[in-house]
Design an enzyme around this catalytic site. Structure first.
Site, PDB file in Angstrom:
ATOM      1  N   GLU A 190       0.849  -1.188   0.000  1.00 28.74           N
ATOM      2  CA  GLU A 190       0.000   0.000   0.000  1.00 28.74           C
ATOM      3  C   GLU A 190       0.884   1.236   0.000  1.00 28.74           C
ATOM      4  O   GLU A 190       2.089   1.155   0.269  1.00 28.74           O
ATOM      5  CB  GLU A 190      -0.957   0.004   1.190  1.00 28.74           C
ATOM      6  N   HIS A 226      -3.920   2.805   7.679  1.00 32.47           N
ATOM      7  CA  HIS A 226      -2.752   2.413   8.448  1.00 32.47           C
ATOM      8  C   HIS A 226      -1.863   3.622   8.723  1.00 32.47           C
ATOM      9  O   HIS A 226      -1.734   4.515   7.893  1.00 32.47           O
ATOM     10  CB  HIS A 226      -1.929   1.362   7.691  1.00 32.47           C
TER      11      HIS A 226
END
Length: 293
Positions: free
Chosen positions: A210, A247
């Site tokens: 990511e 995150h």
């Protein structure tokens, strides 16, 4: 960092709600639990397992290969310190939102130890057919089944989706390694890639990354020398610059961590990068049978 049947696991925080729930799931999946830790309930049994006052006390009485941390953020540092002092080789830290100062202290202590940390903020590790450690549905055969694709993921939810797709495609997994979504983690994407490269059961790798940080770019340096096929999906393609995602590690800084830089680095060394999670299993299923079947 790949769980193997017979390795023993100590559950720090076993008597809590989450510790109890997931310990039962781990046992059902075949994971061998040695016991748990709760200083206030030392000497008791829980789920038929002994409860110790500390990890140090536990290793004096039972063998522990791995510790898993079900401990709130404010107490997680001391729990990891305890596992390090006990000499436990692998410490799986599920806890998120650990204060940054505490994480820095943990890394400093790890440098002077023989322990390795997976996490913080990891969903855990799974070896289908043998067991799992953490909060993944490792006991669900519709999601995980023995196979030859090793899966690396920062995200537990994306990792679960990819593993589900691999199982539906008839491929299964050799191992799942959830490295965690925090910015300061103990096991990196490259570390996990090296472990799967050494693993005889793994014939192909699914790398779920990511935006944010530089771990995928660093992993690409190692991927260049690998003979096992690697296919990757990078989450955050449509995220605007500077946007913080789910995150803590998914923050794009100026000059690095973008979707484009990660994709470019991986494709430059022969890694196939797909546009959607569903394409990943399809691509692997179409590889020659000796590579990913």
């Amino acid at each position: 960092m790949i769980y193997r049947a017979g390795q023993t696991v100590l559950v720090q925080g076993i008597t809590g709600k989450q510790g109890t729930f997931w310990a039962e799931k781990m046992i059902a999946a075949g994971t061998k639990l040695a016991g748990g830790v709760n200083p206030k309930r030392a000497g008791e049994t829980h789920l038929g397992l002994p409860v110790f006052g500390s990890a140090v006390d536990a290793v004096r009485q039972v063998h522990c290969d791995i510790a898993v941390i079900f401990i709130p953020p404010g107490m997680a540092r001391d729990a990891v310190f305890d596992a390090i002092e006990a000499g436990i080789g692998t410490i799986v830290v599920l806890t998120e939102h650990i204060p940054a100062r505490d994480v820095i202290d943990i890394h400093a202590r790890l440098r002077d130890s023989t322990s390795r940390m997976i996490g913080p903020n990891t969903a855990g590790i799974v070896t289908p057919g043998e067991g799992f450690i953490g909060i993944m549905p490792g006991d669900n055969p519709n999601v995980f089944k023995p196979g030859h694709v090793g899966v690396i993921s920062r995200s537990g939810s994306l990792g679960t989706l990819i593993c589900l797709n691999l199982t539906r495609a008839g491929l299964g997994q050799s191992a799942f390694i959830g490295i965690g979504g925090d910015p300061m983690i103990g096991t990196t994407t490259r570390d996990a890639l090296e472990a799967l490269d050494r693993d005889e059961r793994t014939r192909a790798v699914a790398l779920i990354g990511e935006i944010g940080g530089a771990m995928e770019e660093q992993a690409a340096e190692y991927a260049r020398r690998m003979r096992k096929p690697i296919v990757s999906f990078i989450a955050g393609r449509s995220s605007p610059p500077g946007k913080k995602m789910g995150h803590a590690g998914a923050i794009v800084t100026e000059g690095g961590g973008s979707y484009e830089s990660k994709r470019r680095a991986l494709e430059s060394v022969g890694v196939r990068v797909v546009d959607t999670p569903n394409e990943l299993a399809t691509y692997l299923a179409n590889l020659p049978a000796e590579q990913a079947a």
